[in-house]
Structures are given as C-alpha cells and as structure tokens.
Design a protein around this motif. Structure first.
Motif, mmCIF file in Angstrom:
data_model
loop_
_atom_site.group_PDB
_atom_site.id
_atom_site.type_symbol
_atom_site.label_atom_id
_atom_site.label_comp_id
_atom_site.label_asym_id
_atom_site.label_seq_id
_atom_site.Cartn_x
_atom_site.Cartn_y
_atom_site.Cartn_z
ATOM 1 N N GLY A 121 0.840 -1.143 0.057
ATOM 2 C CA GLY A 121 -0.055 0.129 -0.140
ATOM 3 C C GLY A 121 0.931 1.236 -0.163
ATOM 4 O O GLY A 121 0.466 2.315 -0.486
ATOM 5 N N HIS A 122 2.055 1.179 0.517
ATOM 6 C CA HIS A 122 2.884 2.480 0.873
ATOM 7 C C HIS A 122 3.694 2.784 -0.444
ATOM 8 O O HIS A 122 4.025 3.984 -0.643
ATOM 9 N N LEU A 123 3.466 1.777 -1.409
ATOM 10 C CA LEU A 123 4.220 2.169 -2.905
ATOM 11 C C LEU A 123 3.410 3.250 -3.666
ATOM 12 O O LEU A 123 2.199 3.106 -3.461
ATOM 13 N N GLY A 174 3.694 5.237 7.947
ATOM 14 C CA GLY A 174 3.505 4.002 8.565
ATOM 15 C C GLY A 174 4.638 2.940 8.140
ATOM 16 O O GLY A 174 4.864 1.837 8.635
ATOM 17 N N GLN A 175 5.743 3.280 7.330
ATOM 18 C CA GLN A 175 6.526 2.441 6.803
ATOM 19 C C GLN A 175 8.132 3.155 6.713
ATOM 20 O O GLN A 175 8.378 4.000 6.120
ATOM 21 N N PRO A 176 9.042 2.507 7.477
ATOM 22 C CA PRO A 176 10.244 3.230 7.484
ATOM 23 C C PRO A 176 11.222 2.910 6.180
ATOM 24 O O PRO A 176 10.663 1.896 5.624
ATOM 25 N N THR A 209 18.260 0.446 -4.586
ATOM 26 C CA THR A 209 18.112 2.145 -4.057
ATOM 27 C C THR A 209 16.872 1.945 -2.917
ATOM 28 O O THR A 209 15.816 1.429 -3.265
ATOM 29 N N PRO A 210 17.001 2.216 -1.585
ATOM 30 C CA PRO A 210 16.294 2.160 -0.570
ATOM 31 C C PRO A 210 14.977 2.880 -1.081
ATOM 32 O O PRO A 210 15.021 4.049 -1.660
ATOM 33 N N LEU A 211 13.933 2.253 -0.570
ATOM 34 C CA LEU A 211 12.517 3.125 -0.894
ATOM 35 C C LEU A 211 12.425 4.158 0.191
ATOM 36 O O LEU A 211 12.719 3.799 1.422
ATOM 37 N N PRO A 212 12.018 5.331 -0.005
ATOM 38 C CA PRO A 212 11.819 6.344 1.038
ATOM 39 C C PRO A 212 10.710 5.985 1.960
ATOM 40 O O PRO A 212 9.769 5.304 1.565
ATOM 41 N N SER A 259 13.767 1.604 3.498
ATOM 42 C CA SER A 259 14.354 0.181 3.639
ATOM 43 C C SER A 259 14.764 -0.182 2.454
ATOM 44 O O SER A 259 14.209 0.190 1.232
ATOM 45 N N ASP A 260 15.787 -0.902 2.464
ATOM 46 C CA ASP A 260 16.370 -1.570 1.195
ATOM 47 C C ASP A 260 16.181 -2.858 0.637
ATOM 48 O O ASP A 260 16.309 -3.531 0.020
ATOM 49 N N ARG A 261 14.818 -3.309 1.330
ATOM 50 C CA ARG A 261 14.088 -4.685 1.267
ATOM 51 C C ARG A 261 12.755 -4.275 1.123
ATOM 52 O O ARG A 261 12.027 -3.387 1.615
ATOM 53 N N LEU A 262 11.918 -5.090 0.140
ATOM 54 C CA LEU A 262 10.561 -4.812 -0.165
ATOM 55 C C LEU A 262 10.047 -6.189 0.362
ATOM 56 O O LEU A 262 10.328 -7.433 -0.167
ATOM 57 N N PHE A 263 8.889 -6.175 1.383
ATOM 58 C CA PHE A 263 8.130 -7.387 1.418
ATOM 59 C C PHE A 263 7.224 -7.732 0.513
ATOM 60 O O PHE A 263 6.395 -6.855 0.176
ATOM 61 N N VAL A 264 7.237 -8.827 -0.129
ATOM 62 C CA VAL A 264 6.203 -9.262 -1.074
ATOM 63 C C VAL A 264 5.358 -10.333 -0.906
ATOM 64 O O VAL A 264 6.032 -11.438 -0.601
#
Ligand code: HEM
Length: 547
Positions: A43-45, A415-417, A408-411, A419-424
């Motif tokens: 949702g944060h994307l 609700g979401q710090p 490249t880390p996501l900003p 991170s250079d990892r994305l939970f899928v």
C-alpha cells in the motif's frame, strides 16, 4: 444451515443454494484477506490512480504507444511502484537492478515463476503427450521440469552448435539478395520499395526450418507461404481490438479465458498440426542416421544427445514449436528495426557498409560472435535491441511471501520506515518492463532515447581502460535486458545475434536502404513496425543496389 432457506420446498434446491453461498463466502473471505495482505505490504508504494474501477489502468497500457506508459510511470514513480489491473488486481512493477537480478537470478528464479496467465499461452503451443516426460515445452515449464528442459536443449545451443549453423544464416540471406537483385534488374528504376518486414520474416523462417530440422520452408522463393509459414504469418500479424484487450486485461486473473474459442486459438491449433506433420517427416530421418554422422541441426543434436531415449515424436514437435514461436518473430523484428534505423541515417549506413565490406568473403562465426571483429555492426545491433526490444516486459508471480532486496532504498512513509528491502506477499504479480531498464538516463546517459550505436564502442573502450588500469567499474553497469537474464535467459541469444549479424552483413554489402514512409511501432506478440496510421505490419524501405 441457513434458516431463511426453510421456505424453499425442494431439498435439492436448498442444498444447492447452501453450497453456492458457502463457496461465495469462502471466495470473498479469501479475496478480502488477500486484499488486506497486499494493502498492508504494498500500500505504501507509489503508483498511478486507476482511471477505471473495472479495468484499472489496463486500457491505458493497451492503447499507449508500446512501452511508453511504463517509461512515463518510471519517470514519475521510480524503479518500484504498483498499478491496478482489471478487477482490482495489483501489479508490482520493478526495474531496480538488484531486485530484477534477485527475481530472475539462478537462486530464486523458481520462487518467482511465470504467472498462470502467461504460461497458459505457452501451453496452447503444444499438445501434452503422456509419453513425453518433459511436459509442455521449455517456455511453460517451471522448477525441476524446466531445469530438465534446459539440460536437454543446451547441446543444441552451445557455441559449437551455433558455429555449425552459420553457413545456413549466410545462405538464407543470400537467397533474399538473389530475389531482390532479380526484381531490381527487371525494373527501370534504380531503387524499389520492398516490404522489409515481410522479407525478414521469410529469412528468419527459412533459416529456422533448415537450422532446426533440415526442413526447407522455401518461403524465400517468392511463393505464397503455405502450411506452417502461412499460419505463423496470420497468427503474428494481429491487430488491436476490444476483444483482444479484454483477453489481455483478464489473462492474469482468469487464465482459462484463453480456452475460449477464438481466432488465435484456432490458428495455434493449425500451427500445431502443421508442425506435427513436418516433425513426422523429419523425425524418422534423424533417427535413422548413423551414430557417427554428427548432428548439425537442432533436431539432430537433440536426438544424438538423447541417451535415455525419452524424446518421442510428440516431444520433438512440442520443443520445435516452442522454439519457432520464441525465435522466429523476435529475430525477424530485430533485422527489420535495424534496417529501419539505418535507413534514417545514411552516414551511419555508409560507415557500416564499409566495415562489413572490408573483407569480401562470407563472414565466419567468429566475425559475428566476437564484439571486436566487426565493432560497428555489433554496436548497431546492440543499440537496435536496446531501443526496440521485441519483448517489452516479463511477468512473474511470487510463489511464496518473501523479501526482495533493492539497490536504491524506498523512501520512508508515515507507516513504513525507509528500507532497502521490499516485502512481497505470496501471489503478488510482478511486471519487469525491459524497455525502461534499457532507457534509464542514469545508466545510459541523457541521450538514452537516441539511437547512437557509438555508445557501445565508447563503453567497451572505457571498460578496457578500466581493466588495464586495475580500477573497478567507474559508471553504472549497462545491461541489455532484452534477452532476460538468470535461469531463464533466452537460450537462443547467440543463435539470434549471429543470425541477425550474418543477415545484415550480406544485405548491406549488396543494397542501400532509404526511408520510404513514416513508421510507428505496435505490439502483436512482439513489437513490430508498421506504416503510421495503418493496421498491418509492414516496413516499406526503398532498396537500391550498391554500385
Ligand atoms: C532477438 C531475438 C530474441 C529475443 C530478444 C529473445 C528474448 C527472449 C526473452 C526476453 C526470453 C525470456 C522470456 C521469459 O522468461 O519470460 C526468452 C526466452 C527464450 N527464448 Fe528467446 N529471444 C530471441 C530469440 C530467440 C531464438 C532465435 C530462439 C531459438 C531458436 C529463442 C528461444 C528461446 C527460448 C526457448 C526461451 C525460453 C527459455 C527458458 O524459459 O528457459 N529465442 N527469449
């Protein structure tokens, strides 16, 4: 179970309604929990607002210039974003290089298989035979079955095998030269308009027939294509329509939509029949050859390498059909797009002609395979494939929930710090738009949208200098993604590149190419050229003899 059903007098009807309601409830709960899972994880994307509740952004994707919408979205939302497909489905889109390597790479490729909708296409290509251990073809297979396919096919696509086929590539291109020369000699004009797409298809199909299984489709002799050649022509030259949009939009949600009777399905059935007929003819010959005859065609090599005798006639038909489907149009389109680009730049064309004519003998495999033997030719072909990748995007699905690393880390968001990892979550559909990766300005430079083959020569020189000075890589790595990478990298990559270059050498030595009409691209199975505003795929170019 449901009190209100007591009023229904028939027991069978009550049971039927109860079962129906239960199924619907389970379906809704699953849908809802999936939605919550996806919203929580993705949702944060960022991503575009879907213009339609029913179709999401699918219509925009379908009607936009091929690949354009992915370029626009990449500029706006970056390398990781989401968009909505039909019926509220969600598509995660990634072009982050580390994430793409992770999803396609050797270690995790089978955790991210092709979605059922994409595989359904490949299943239609072949008839599953109970005798065939390898199932439905390499494009369809996943997991250990896929690894088995690759092991079976690899002897037919190694360097030695392709080296042996090089003369076929040259011969087929030379046949086209004969035909064009005949036409030009008959004409009072110094140059004529040829539909280069039509001829590139002919060269590519005749080449595959001879290189694949010693079958001469003989489409270069100006005869109207028949049998498999005719079916392939009509199958691949399809036009946009609302029904094909609906099929495209619903494919990932309802893969069985492909089972609906339709023109494409009928044509694929015909193509399979035509392929089986050919295989029956060539199969017996390949089997009867002596052990020491040394296979040369793909089919002969597969038969020779089949020590466990598991390849049946059906198996060969399936594998050959898959290879034709994967290799015929992709290769012919690159030949066409290269000649199109050269027709727009007479000075580049002249320099390239000079390079390929310096040695008048037939090009050898090494001339075509090594990137430094004919450096400008190599650069022109790479640049064409960069700007005109035949396959625009790859699709995958997360078989299990997991975490994908990013370069490249996501900003961070409230609700979401960061991170250079994305939970899928499991079931996430993933799109990898290859054209975006091949045009990213941060990697390719500000002129990334421009056709400039010299960039490859400069890049190779820079890498040589870096190697010599012992310094590690100075700039962003330029990856040609059009053949994919990792476990499922295109098995025909060398075959395709050597064929494309052989054809270009032969054609350029004999002919000049001048722009005849305004050309645009459109998507059929691959991205093809057509005259602006027209529907059919053609590429008219004015062709004259080199004097
Ligand atoms: C310029 C020409 C070509 C391009 C751009 C191209 C591109 C690709 C791409 C992007 C894939 C990966 C698809 C995916 O994983 O979703 C692929 C797979 C494949 N290609 Fe090609 N291809 C070309 C020519 C050929 C040729 C000439 C052959 C065979 C003679 C061939 C055979 C295959 C096969 C069998 C696969 C499936 C590999 C696997 O799943 O393990 N391709 N190709």
């Amino acid at each position: 179970m449901f009190k209100f059903l007591a009023a229904v007098p028939q027991l069978w009807l009550r049971v039927l309604i109860e079962v129906g309601i239960s199924f619907a409830a389970v379906f809704l709960v699953r849908l809802l929990s999936r939605k919550i899972r996806f919203r929580h994880a993705l949702g944060h994307l960022p991503g575009p607002e879907p213009p339609s509740w029913l179709w999401g952004s699918e219509w925009d994707v379908y009607v936009s210039e091929p690949g354009k919408i992915y370029l626009d979205w990449a500029e706006k939302y970056g390398r990781v974003y989401k968009f909505r497909g039909a019926l509220r489905s969600m598509m995660l889109t990634i072009t982050d290089p580390r994430a793409v390597s992770y999803v396609l790479g050797a270690e995790h490729a089978y955790d991210y298989p092709k979605p059922k909708g994409a595989r359904a296409w490949f299943k239609l290509l072949v008839i599953k035979s109970p005798l065939y251990k390898l199932g439905e073809g390499v494009l369809y297979a996943e997991g250990e079955e896929h690894a088995h396919h690759r092991r079976t096919l690899s002897p037919a696509f190694n360097l030695q095998a392709t080296r042996n086929l090089c003369s076929i590539f040259v011969d087929c291109a030379s046949k086209a030269v004969e035909k064009w020369t005949e036409e030009l000699d008959k004409s009072p004009e110094a140059s004529l308009e040829f539909d280069v797409q039509y001829w590139a298809n002919r060269i590519s199909l005749d080449t595959f027939g001879l290189a694949g299984f010693s079958h001469d489709f003989d489409t270069l002799s100006n005869k109207k294509p028949t049998g498999l050649a005719a079916v392939l022509d009509s199958l691949t030259d399809s036009n946009a329509s609302f029904s094909s949009f609906v099929l495209h939009a619903l494919l990932f949600t309802f893969p069985s939509i492909l089972k609906a009777p339709g023109r494409r399905r009928k044509m694929l059935g015909r193509a399979r029949e035509a392929m089986s007929e050919i295989t029956t003819r060539v199969w017996a010959n390949a089997k009867q050859r002596g052990e020491d005859d040394g296979g040369k065609t793909i089919l002969e090599i597969l038969v020779d390498a089949d020590s466990e005798n598991e390849l049946t006639e059906d198996a060969i038909a399936a594998e050959m059909m898959t290879l034709i489907f994967a290799g015929y149009e992709t290769t012919s389109c690159v030949i066409s797009w290269t000649l199109h680009e050269l027709s727009l730049d007479p000075s580049l064309q002249a320099r390239l002609r000079e390079e390929v004519s310096a040695n008048p003998s037939d090009p050898s495999f090494d001339d075509l395979y090594e990137d430094d033997k004919l450096p400008l030719l190599d650069a022109v072909v790479q640049e064409t494939i960069r700007l005109h990748p035949p396959i625009l995007e790859l699709h995958r699905v997360a078989a299990q929930s997991g975490t994908i690393p990013l370069s490249t880390p996501l900003p961070g968001t409230p609700g979401q710090p960061a991170s250079d990892r994305l939970f899928v979550p499991r079931g996430t559909l993933i799109a990898i738009p290859l054209n975006v990766m091949q045009r990213e300005k941060s990697v390719w430079g500000d002129d990334a949208d421009k056709f400039r083959p010299e960039r490859w020569i400069e890049y190779n020189n820079q890498r040589e200098r870096e190697k010599a000075s012992g310094k590690t890589h100075l700039g962003a790595e330029r990856r040609l993604m059009a053949f994919s990478e990792g476990k499922r990298v295109c098995i025909g990559k060398t075959f395709a590149l050597v064929e494309i270059k052989a054809v270009l050498v032969i054609l350029l030595r004999h002919f000049t190419f001048t722009k005849a009409r305004d050309i645009e691209d459109f998507v059929s199975f691959v991205v093809r050229p057509r005259v602006k505003g027209e529907k059919k795929s053609t590429l008219p170019i004015r062709v004259g003899k080199v004097v």
